[in-house]
Design a protein around this motif. Structure first.
Motif, PDB file in Angstrom:
ATOM      1  N   THR A 169       4.896  -2.775  -6.821  1.00 36.39           N
ATOM      2  CA  THR A 169       5.024  -1.612  -7.692  1.00 36.39           C
ATOM      3  C   THR A 169       5.096  -2.062  -9.149  1.00 36.39           C
ATOM      4  O   THR A 169       5.864  -2.974  -9.491  1.00 36.39           O
ATOM      5  CB  THR A 169       6.284  -0.804  -7.336  1.00 36.39           C
ATOM      6  N   PHE A 170       4.271  -1.428  -9.981  1.00 39.52           N
ATOM      7  CA  PHE A 170       4.226  -1.752 -11.405  1.00 39.52           C
ATOM      8  C   PHE A 170       4.491  -0.492 -12.226  1.00 39.52           C
ATOM      9  O   PHE A 170       4.277   0.623 -11.763  1.00 39.52           O
ATOM     10  CB  PHE A 170       2.843  -2.284 -11.810  1.00 39.52           C
ATOM     11  N   THR A 171       4.914  -0.704 -13.468  1.00 35.48           N
ATOM     12  CA  THR A 171       4.958   0.351 -14.476  1.00 35.48           C
ATOM     13  C   THR A 171       4.069  -0.075 -15.634  1.00 35.48           C
ATOM     14  O   THR A 171       4.178  -1.209 -16.113  1.00 35.48           O
ATOM     15  CB  THR A 171       6.382   0.594 -14.990  1.00 35.48           C
ATOM     16  N   MET A 172       3.164   0.814 -16.063  1.00 31.38           N
ATOM     17  CA  MET A 172       2.241   0.508 -17.152  1.00 31.38           C
ATOM     18  C   MET A 172       2.463   1.460 -18.308  1.00 31.38           C
ATOM     19  O   MET A 172       2.554   2.672 -18.117  1.00 31.38           O
ATOM     20  CB  MET A 172       0.784   0.615 -16.670  1.00 31.38           C
ATOM     21  N   ASP A 173       2.540   0.895 -19.520  1.00 31.62           N
ATOM     22  CA  ASP A 173       2.572   1.727 -20.716  1.00 31.62           C
ATOM     23  C   ASP A 173       1.182   2.325 -20.940  1.00 31.62           C
ATOM     24  O   ASP A 173       0.166   1.667 -20.708  1.00 31.62           O
ATOM     25  CB  ASP A 173       2.979   0.911 -21.935  1.00 31.62           C
ATOM     26  N   LEU A 174       1.145   3.558 -21.397  1.00 26.84           N
ATOM     27  CA  LEU A 174      -0.122   4.243 -21.635  1.00 26.84           C
ATOM     28  C   LEU A 174      -0.415   4.315 -23.129  1.00 26.84           C
ATOM     29  O   LEU A 174       0.518   4.315 -23.936  1.00 26.84           O
ATOM     30  CB  LEU A 174      -0.073   5.650 -21.025  1.00 26.84           C
ATOM     31  N   PRO A 175      -1.707   4.338 -23.488  1.00 29.86           N
ATOM     32  CA  PRO A 175      -2.875   4.420 -22.609  1.00 29.86           C
ATOM     33  C   PRO A 175      -3.172   3.097 -21.903  1.00 29.86           C
ATOM     34  O   PRO A 175      -2.796   2.029 -22.390  1.00 29.86           O
ATOM     35  CB  PRO A 175      -4.006   4.800 -23.574  1.00 29.86           C
ATOM     36  N   GLY A 176      -3.868   3.197 -20.762  1.00 34.35           N
ATOM     37  CA  GLY A 176      -4.219   2.027 -19.984  1.00 34.35           C
ATOM     38  C   GLY A 176      -5.355   2.345 -19.035  1.00 34.35           C
ATOM     39  O   GLY A 176      -5.842   3.483 -18.978  1.00 34.35           O
ATOM     40  N   VAL A 177      -5.779   1.331 -18.280  1.00 33.38           N
ATOM     41  CA  VAL A 177      -6.911   1.454 -17.356  1.00 33.38           C
ATOM     42  C   VAL A 177      -6.456   1.062 -15.956  1.00 33.38           C
ATOM     43  O   VAL A 177      -5.893  -0.025 -15.769  1.00 33.38           O
ATOM     44  CB  VAL A 177      -8.088   0.551 -17.781  1.00 33.38           C
ATOM     45  N   LEU A 178      -6.698   1.929 -14.979  1.00 30.15           N
ATOM     46  CA  LEU A 178      -6.395   1.626 -13.587  1.00 30.15           C
ATOM     47  C   LEU A 178      -7.673   1.647 -12.767  1.00 30.15           C
ATOM     48  O   LEU A 178      -8.482   2.575 -12.892  1.00 30.15           O
ATOM     49  CB  LEU A 178      -5.410   2.643 -13.007  1.00 30.15           C
ATOM     50  N   SER A 179      -7.851   0.636 -11.903  1.00 29.38           N
ATOM     51  CA  SER A 179      -8.998   0.569 -11.000  1.00 29.38           C
ATOM     52  C   SER A 179      -8.518   0.884  -9.589  1.00 29.38           C
ATOM     53  O   SER A 179      -7.682   0.157  -9.040  1.00 29.38           O
ATOM     54  CB  SER A 179      -9.635  -0.826 -11.040  1.00 29.38           C
ATOM     55  N   ILE A 180      -9.051   1.960  -9.007  1.00 23.83           N
ATOM     56  CA  ILE A 180      -8.568   2.451  -7.718  1.00 23.83           C
ATOM     57  C   ILE A 180      -9.277   1.741  -6.567  1.00 23.83           C
ATOM     58  O   ILE A 180     -10.501   1.603  -6.554  1.00 23.83           O
ATOM     59  CB  ILE A 180      -8.765   3.970  -7.615  1.00 23.83           C
ATOM     60  N   SER A 181      -8.496   1.313  -5.587  1.00 25.06           N
ATOM     61  CA  SER A 181      -9.012   0.549  -4.450  1.00 25.06           C
ATOM     62  C   SER A 181      -9.564   1.464  -3.363  1.00 25.06           C
ATOM     63  O   SER A 181      -9.169   2.628  -3.225  1.00 25.06           O
ATOM     64  CB  SER A 181      -7.885  -0.312  -3.862  1.00 25.06           C
ATOM     65  N   LYS A 182     -10.461   0.911  -2.566  1.00 23.16           N
ATOM     66  CA  LYS A 182     -10.996   1.649  -1.419  1.00 23.16           C
ATOM     67  C   LYS A 182      -9.916   1.923  -0.382  1.00 23.16           C
ATOM     68  O   LYS A 182     -10.084   2.789   0.488  1.00 23.16           O
ATOM     69  CB  LYS A 182     -12.145   0.870  -0.780  1.00 23.16           C
ATOM     70  N   GLU A 183      -8.803   1.192  -0.454  1.00 14.80           N
ATOM     71  CA  GLU A 183      -7.705   1.395   0.497  1.00 14.80           C
ATOM     72  C   GLU A 183      -6.849   2.604   0.143  1.00 14.80           C
ATOM     73  O   GLU A 183      -5.981   2.990   0.929  1.00 14.80           O
ATOM     74  CB  GLU A 183      -6.820   0.144   0.539  1.00 14.80           C
ATOM     75  N   SER A 184      -7.057   3.198  -1.023  1.00 14.00           N
ATOM     76  CA  SER A 184      -6.268   4.362  -1.414  1.00 14.00           C
ATOM     77  C   SER A 184      -6.693   5.581  -0.594  1.00 14.00           C
ATOM     78  O   SER A 184      -7.783   5.620  -0.033  1.00 14.00           O
ATOM     79  CB  SER A 184      -6.437   4.655  -2.905  1.00 14.00           C
ATOM     80  N   ALA A 185      -5.824   6.579  -0.577  1.00 19.34           N
ATOM     81  CA  ALA A 185      -6.080   7.774   0.246  1.00 19.34           C
ATOM     82  C   ALA A 185      -6.661   8.929  -0.555  1.00 19.34           C
ATOM     83  O   ALA A 185      -6.863  10.016  -0.004  1.00 19.34           O
ATOM     84  CB  ALA A 185      -4.772   8.218   0.906  1.00 19.34           C
ATOM     85  N   TYR A 186      -6.967   8.732  -1.827  1.00 20.14           N
ATOM     86  CA  TYR A 186      -7.442   9.832  -2.670  1.00 20.14           C
ATOM     87  C   TYR A 186      -8.865  10.232  -2.277  1.00 20.14           C
ATOM     88  O   TYR A 186      -9.706   9.390  -1.959  1.00 20.14           O
ATOM     89  CB  TYR A 186      -7.388   9.436  -4.140  1.00 20.14           C
ATOM     90  N   LYS A 187      -9.123  11.543  -2.330  1.00 21.72           N
ATOM     91  CA  LYS A 187     -10.437  12.081  -1.962  1.00 21.72           C
ATOM     92  C   LYS A 187     -10.848  13.180  -2.928  1.00 21.72           C
ATOM     93  O   LYS A 187     -10.000  13.873  -3.494  1.00 21.72           O
ATOM     94  CB  LYS A 187     -10.405  12.651  -0.534  1.00 21.72           C
TER      95      LYS A 187
END
Length: 270
Positions: A169-187
């Motif tokens: 688990t990470f915390t990122m200050d914004l603005p920032g860039v996230l790359s979503i993995s194929k293992e995620s459940a988002y659709k």
């Protein structure tokens, strides 16, 4: 909050074509699909928007105008704006030049978060998200499987990234860039029938190299410094196919196959 999703339309893997002389993927006159991990990124953005309707979601794509019908559908499922960077001068751009083109547009925009897929199925280098982040001077993290979408602030967000051995688990200050993995459940949500004819012309913007102030020598094959030593087409071995009946013998054979290949490692006979 404003979220920009960088997406790419890629050739359908069943109809993949490659120009070995120019070392580029042939993207014209073949079926294109939204890169699966980029679709998950848009799905995440729309989930955040559902929880906070004030969220503004933009999709940024670099590609041929032939992808417009598919981009239109993104606008119809809830994306607020779609920007297509399209110019024949961009053809043949390597990942760094692609990142520069995207970065030139993004540097002129206000946003809190950039989302994109971790890989594209027609390249798989994962260069673009990190290169864009570097060009913009932003933090970036890949292989993201989950984002804490409740009570997201414009200052920071929490997310889970997964590597080969652990989920962290990470915390990122914004603005920032996230790359979503194929293992995620988002659709992506489904396009409803009543929205198929919805007018979305006011949501679509098409920009060329001239609009961005880009010259011919900066982009495409001419501007790309990547030198390809060798290309090849991966050969796949034909797998044996076995058809079983829906009876006790077929069930036993299927069970034994799954057990022997490790798919039922957590199941034990009584």
């Amino acid at each position: 909050m404003k979220i920009i999703c960088m997406v790419k339309y890629v050739p359908d893997v069943d109809k993949f074509q490659f120009d070995f002389d120019k070392n580029v993927v042939i993207r014209h006159n073949i079926r294109m699909i939204l890169n699966p991990e980029d679709a998950k990124a848009v799905g995440l953005a729309l989930e955040i928007k559902r929880k906070d309707p004030s969220t503004f979601v933009e999709v940024l794509c670099m590609g041929p105008k032939s992808v417009l019908p598919m981009i239109n559908d993104l606008a119809r499922i809830g994306v607020d704006r779609v920007t297509l960077l399209s110019d024949h001068l961009f053809v043949g751009s390597d990942s760094y030049i692609t990142s520069k083109i995207l970065g030139m547009y993004l540097s002129r925009q206000r946003f809190d978060l950039i989302l994109t897929g971790n890989h594209s199925i027609d390249g798989d280098t994962s260069h673009v998200p990190s290169q864009v982040a570097d060009l913009l001077g932003l933090p970036q993290m890949g292989k993201v499987v989950s984002v804490m979408t409740d009570n997201i602030s414009r200052a920071n967000l929490c997310f889970i990234s997964e590597n080969d051995s652990a989920k962290i688990t990470f915390t990122m200050d914004l603005p920032g860039v996230l790359s979503i993995s194929k293992e995620s459940a988002y659709k992506l949500p489904y396009l409803r029938y009543e929205d198929t004819q919805r007018s979305i012309e006011d949501k679509i913007t098409i920009l060329t190299g001239e609009d961005l102030g880009i010259t011919k020598s900066e982009v495409g094959i001419a501007g790309s410094l990547t030198k390809v030593k060798r290309t090849f087409v991966k050969e796949y071995k034909k797998r044996a196919q076995q058809i079983v009946q829906v009876d006790d013998a077929g069930i036993d054979k299927t069970y034994e196959f799954l057990r022997s290949h490790g798919y039922l490692g957590g199941v034990h006979d009584e």
